[in-house]
Design a protein around this motif. Structure first.
Motif, PDB file in Angstrom:
ATOM      1  N   PRO A   1       0.824  -1.167   0.071  1.00 19.86           N
ATOM      2  CA  PRO A   1      -0.031  -0.041  -0.063  1.00 19.86           C
ATOM      3  C   PRO A   1       0.980   1.244   0.199  1.00 19.86           C
ATOM      4  CG  PRO A   1      -0.631  -1.576   1.386  1.00 19.86           C
ATOM      5  CD  PRO A   1       0.670  -2.060   1.205  1.00 19.86           C
ATOM      6  N   THR A   2       0.715   2.144  -0.911  1.00 22.80           N
ATOM      7  CA  THR A   2       1.466   3.276  -1.145  1.00 22.80           C
ATOM      8  C   THR A   2       0.529   4.686  -1.184  1.00 22.80           C
ATOM      9  OG1 THR A   2       3.154   2.109  -2.502  1.00 22.80           O
ATOM     10  CG2 THR A   2       3.274   4.213  -2.489  1.00 22.80           C
ATOM     11  N   TYR A   3       1.003   5.593  -0.251  1.00 18.80           N
ATOM     12  CA  TYR A   3       0.258   6.700  -0.062  1.00 18.80           C
ATOM     13  C   TYR A   3       1.416   7.998  -0.610  1.00 18.80           C
ATOM     14  CZ  TYR A   3      -2.856   3.744   2.378  1.00 18.80           C
ATOM     15  OH  TYR A   3      -3.672   2.778   2.813  1.00 18.80           O
TER      16      TYR A   3
ATOM     17  N   ASP B   1      -1.043   1.266   7.681  1.00 22.84           N
ATOM     18  CA  ASP B   1       0.146   1.037   7.357  1.00 22.84           C
ATOM     19  C   ASP B   1       0.522   0.929   5.924  1.00 22.84           C
ATOM     20  OD1 ASP B   1       1.013   0.952   9.954  1.00 22.84           O
ATOM     21  OD2 ASP B   1       0.772  -1.354  10.087  1.00 22.84           O
ATOM     22  N   GLY B   2       1.633   1.221   5.544  1.00 23.50           N
ATOM     23  CA  GLY B   2       2.040   1.243   3.968  1.00 23.50           C
ATOM     24  C   GLY B   2       3.163   2.162   3.671  1.00 23.50           C
ATOM     25  N   LEU B   3       3.520   2.404   2.418  1.00 28.72           N
ATOM     26  CA  LEU B   3       4.685   3.126   2.206  1.00 28.72           C
ATOM     27  C   LEU B   3       4.231   4.536   1.899  1.00 28.72           C
ATOM     28  CD1 LEU B   3       7.679   3.685   1.284  1.00 28.72           C
ATOM     29  CD2 LEU B   3       6.889   2.868  -1.022  1.00 28.72           C
ATOM     30  N   TYR B   4       4.844   5.659   2.551  1.00 26.15           N
ATOM     31  CA  TYR B   4       4.429   7.062   2.790  1.00 26.15           C
ATOM     32  C   TYR B   4       5.431   7.866   1.904  1.00 26.15           C
ATOM     33  CZ  TYR B   4       0.480   6.233   5.752  1.00 26.15           C
ATOM     34  OH  TYR B   4      -0.710   6.002   6.095  1.00 26.15           O
ATOM     35  N   VAL B   5       4.986   8.636   0.619  1.00 26.56           N
ATOM     36  CA  VAL B   5       6.167   9.302  -0.052  1.00 26.56           C
ATOM     37  C   VAL B   5       5.610  10.774  -0.273  1.00 26.56           C
ATOM     38  CG1 VAL B   5       7.201   9.199  -2.472  1.00 26.56           C
ATOM     39  CG2 VAL B   5       6.287   7.246  -1.239  1.00 26.56           C
ATOM     40  N   LEU B   6       6.616  11.624   0.213  1.00 26.16           N
ATOM     41  CA  LEU B   6       6.284  13.074  -0.056  1.00 26.16           C
ATOM     42  C   LEU B   6       7.345  13.370  -1.107  1.00 26.16           C
ATOM     43  CD1 LEU B   6       5.378  15.833   0.820  1.00 26.16           C
ATOM     44  CD2 LEU B   6       7.534  15.862   2.452  1.00 26.16           C
TER      45      LEU B   6
ATOM     46  N   THR C   1       9.053   6.880   3.700  1.00 24.47           N
ATOM     47  CA  THR C   1       9.003   6.240   4.928  1.00 24.47           C
ATOM     48  C   THR C   1       8.021   4.925   4.964  1.00 24.47           C
ATOM     49  OG1 THR C   1       9.686   8.349   6.284  1.00 24.47           O
ATOM     50  CG2 THR C   1       8.733   6.112   7.628  1.00 24.47           C
ATOM     51  N   ALA C   2       8.387   3.868   5.165  1.00 19.96           N
ATOM     52  CA  ALA C   2       7.497   2.626   5.243  1.00 19.96           C
ATOM     53  C   ALA C   2       6.940   2.617   6.768  1.00 19.96           C
ATOM     54  CB  ALA C   2       8.323   1.291   4.890  1.00 19.96           C
ATOM     55  N   TYR C   3       5.678   2.294   6.933  1.00 22.21           N
ATOM     56  CA  TYR C   3       5.097   2.095   8.166  1.00 22.21           C
ATOM     57  C   TYR C   3       4.471   0.617   8.311  1.00 22.21           C
ATOM     58  CZ  TYR C   3       5.974   6.985   9.057  1.00 22.21           C
ATOM     59  OH  TYR C   3       6.569   8.250   9.383  1.00 22.21           O
TER      60      TYR C   3
END
Length: 669
Positions: free
Chosen positions: A82-84, A110-115, A125-127
């Motif tokens: 899951p990517t946000y 939870d997932g991969l958060y990208v800015l 950051t991966a949560y």
């Protein structure tokens, strides 16, 4: 029960009922207030990610249109987790990793958060999932040039995520070793590069065929004199020249095949109007609109205070509505960073006359525009204190730029603004550059192509003449059996930006101005420049050669002397380059990036090379800034407008302001 006791009972019940109503409203009112309190930045972004795993801001339509969101969604699905994704403007006062953490906490997934900030993958950051986020961000940073664009950067990031942890880490190390010192070649060219290509094409197209014709004519004449060999048919030389010209004309567009100056896609009309519509809709509900994508700069008390001041102003004599937009103004926005244009567009969408205030939470500037109220617009424009419009040193150091205090001071200024009998209106602002043309290169056979034709013809004549002369000289020398002359080499040294070179330059420019002036008019620009320059050196040009004269004074003398000489030549201009005053005259003003660390921007006049750098490589401007030793910098060098509070700091405001500040400093009126 007696009549008296019955009356007391009814009175007691009435008091109890009133107490209950008071308690109800006391508890209900804060609840309603809490409902209308604007969400925090993280909460707002988390709500957007609940609707879609990718959120693209509406504030960068010229760089990242919102219509590119489906492409980001398509790429995000390739990560396998899951990517946000958040695509936002540069967050100068917010730590990216902290923002991602706060958004994750709010979203609760939870997932991969990208800015993505502007054009780069800034943080990831991966949560609760396994994903080599740091390695992928490193590869995207090192393997791609700065102008690759956000979509290509995110695509490279996704490709590395799909490799897995071990391969991604190895690739990141390899990218860091390969490109640690040397960045990859740029993917796009700017308008200056296209002008150079056009010049080369025109030069080749005119020069090479003409050189063929001239050289063939010279060879034909020499062969005729010597009687050697057979003559070629007449059509061979012009035919060869024509074929050469056709080959150059057909080959040049293949070699110089670039059509765009950046990776930015052309935004749709909906992309360009989205932010204005969002702000206008917010202002229709509340006269104070704080951009939810930006860090909050007004607390609840300050917002309530501002609402009260706006309400009082509206009720005042010939007052009216005041609309405050706390929204960043960036060159990538629909208005190209012009707050005047933004305010006019918001006014048109809101459809209500009033005072429109644009407060930038990123750089802290405040701009005020009167659209239809009976106020003295000239007073608003000319007399607004700098402490309100731009802030002071305290505001520069504060994360919120003290916007709460300054907006309160603005309302006091509005209260005291003279009223008029007729409504005032701002002049129509200049339109923003067409988004469709902004990142499109001019045609190859345009701009400097036409001057290139003349250059090519001139070079052909020059080279053919030089070749003929050289041939004659060589032949004469051979006939006389004389030895060839020895060749000699010349060397040139370029002046360095040292204190000694500044002293030499200042002395040469000032003495040249004195010599050229020779009493020509005592009240013109040249006289003002000469007078100010002489004040800086206490009337003695020889002081420019003394070691005690500081660098800031020497630079100011150079700028004034050059401006005076330009005035004598009839080429007077009020602006010189604010990036480096030694560059010469400016061609306009532009918001440029003046710091690599905090992405600080400043409106400065720029010369043509600095303007091109600001367009093609914004991060290159800090390297071009003139830096001087500061009074308490311990030997370090600061941008000239921070290194001194003397006259040189007035250069970005124009030559006239520089002259005035020199005279103010010297106590001359």
């Amino acid at each position: 029960m007696t009549a008296g006791s019955s009356g007391r009972t009814r009175l007691l019940r009435l008091l109890l009922a009133l107490s209950a109503l008071t308690a109800f409203f006391a508890t209900a009112t804060p609840a309603r207030a809490a409902d209308t309190t604007p969400p925090t930045q993280a909460a707002y972004l988390a709500d957007r990610l609940r609707q879609s795993p990718v959120y693209v801001t509406d504030q960068l339509p010229r760089e990242v249109p919102r219509s590119t969101a489906p492409d980001f969604v398509r790429l995000a699905k390739k990560t396998g987790v899951p990517t946000y994704v958040l695509v936002l403007p540069m967050q100068s006062s917010t730590d990216g990793k902290q923002l991602l953490g706060a958004v994750h906490d709010r979203l609760g997934r939870d997932g991969l958060y990208v800015l993505i900030e502007g054009t780069d993958v800034a943080h990831a950051t991966a949560y609760g999932v396994r994903a080599p986020a740091d390695a992928a961000a490193t590869v995207a940073l090192y393997e791609l040039p700065y102008d690759a664009g956000p979509l290509r950067s995110f695509e490279r990031f996704v490709d590395v995520i799909a490799l897995g942890g071990e391969k991604a880490t190895a690739r990141a190390e390899k990218a860091r070793e390969k490109h640690g010192d040397d960045e990859p070649a740029e993917m796009y060219i700017g308008p200056s590069d296209r002008s150079n290509q056009s010049l080369i094409t025109g030069t080749m197209l005119a020069g090479v065929p003409l050189l063929i014709v001239l050289s063939a004519g010279y060879v034909r004449r020499r062969r005729r004199r010597s009687g050697a060999g057979r003559r070629l048919p007449r059509w061979v030389v012009p035919g060869t020249a024509a074929l050469t010209a056709a080959a150059i004309a057909l080959t040049a567009p293949v070699v110089f095949d670039q059509t765009r100056s950046s990776a930015a896609r052309t935004p749709s009309p909906a992309d360009l109007s989205a932010r204005v519509e969002r702000v206008a809709a917010g202002l229709k509900q509340d006269p104070v609109y704080a951009d939810p994508e930006s860090p909050r700069v007004l607390d609840a008390r300050q917002v309530d205070r501002l609402h009260d001041r706006i309400r009082d102003f509206r009720r005042s004599d010939r007052g009216g509505p005041v609309y405050v937009s706390l929204v960043p103004q960036t060159p990538e926005s629909e208005s190209a960073g012009d707050p005047d244009l933004f305010a006019a567009a918001v006014h048109a969408k809101v459809g209500v006359d009033g005072v429109y205030v644009v407060a930038d939470p990123a750089d802290g500037t405040i701009d005020v525009y009167n659209h239809g109220l009976r106020l003295d617009s000239n007073h608003l424009f000319l007399d607004l204190p700098d402490s309100v419009a731009y802030g002071d040193s305290r505001a520069d150091e504060a994360d919120d730029h003290l916007l709460g205090e300054r907006l309160d001071a603005l309302m006091t200024f509005l209260d005291k603004t003279p009223r008029t009998d007729r409504p005032g209106f701002e002049p129509a602002p200049l339109p923003a550059p067409r988004a469709a043309d902004e990142h499109t290169l001019p045609p190859l056979f345009a701009t400097d192509f036409w001057p290139g034709l003349f250059v090519g013809a001139f070079l052909a004549l020059l080279l053919s003449g030089a070749a003929a002369g050289l041939t004659w000289i060589v032949g004469t020398l051979l006939r006389r059996r004389s030895a060839a002359p020895e060749s000699s080499a010349s060397t040139s040294a370029s002046a360095s930006a040292s204190a000694s070179s500044l002293r030499r330059t200042a002395h040469a420019e000032l003495t040249s101005l004195i010599r050229e002036f020779d009493g020509q008019g005592e009240h013109g620009r040249a006289w003002d420049c000469l007078d100010a320059a002489m004040l800086l050196v206490d009337g003695d040009p020889g002081r420019t050669r003394e070691r005690a004269t500081d660098a800031a004074t020497l630079v100011a003398v150079v700028v004034l002397a050059r401006a005076g000489r330009a005035a004598l030549a009839g080429e007077a201009t009020d602006l010189c380059c604010g990036v480096n005053p030694l560059h010469g005259p400016a061609v306009g003003r532009r918001h440029v990036r003046v710091s690599r660390e905090r992405n600080r921007r400043r409106m400065l006049p720029v010369c043509e090379p600095c303007r091109d750098t600001a367009v093609a490589e914004p991060g290159g401007i800090p390297e071009r800034l003139l830096k001087l030793p500061g009074p308490e910098s311990g030997g370090s060098r600061l941008p000239y407008y921070e290194a001194t509070d003397g006259p040189l700091s007035a250069v970005p405001e124009g030559i006239d302001r520089l002259i005035d500040k020199v005279r103010e400093t010297a106590g001359v009126h």
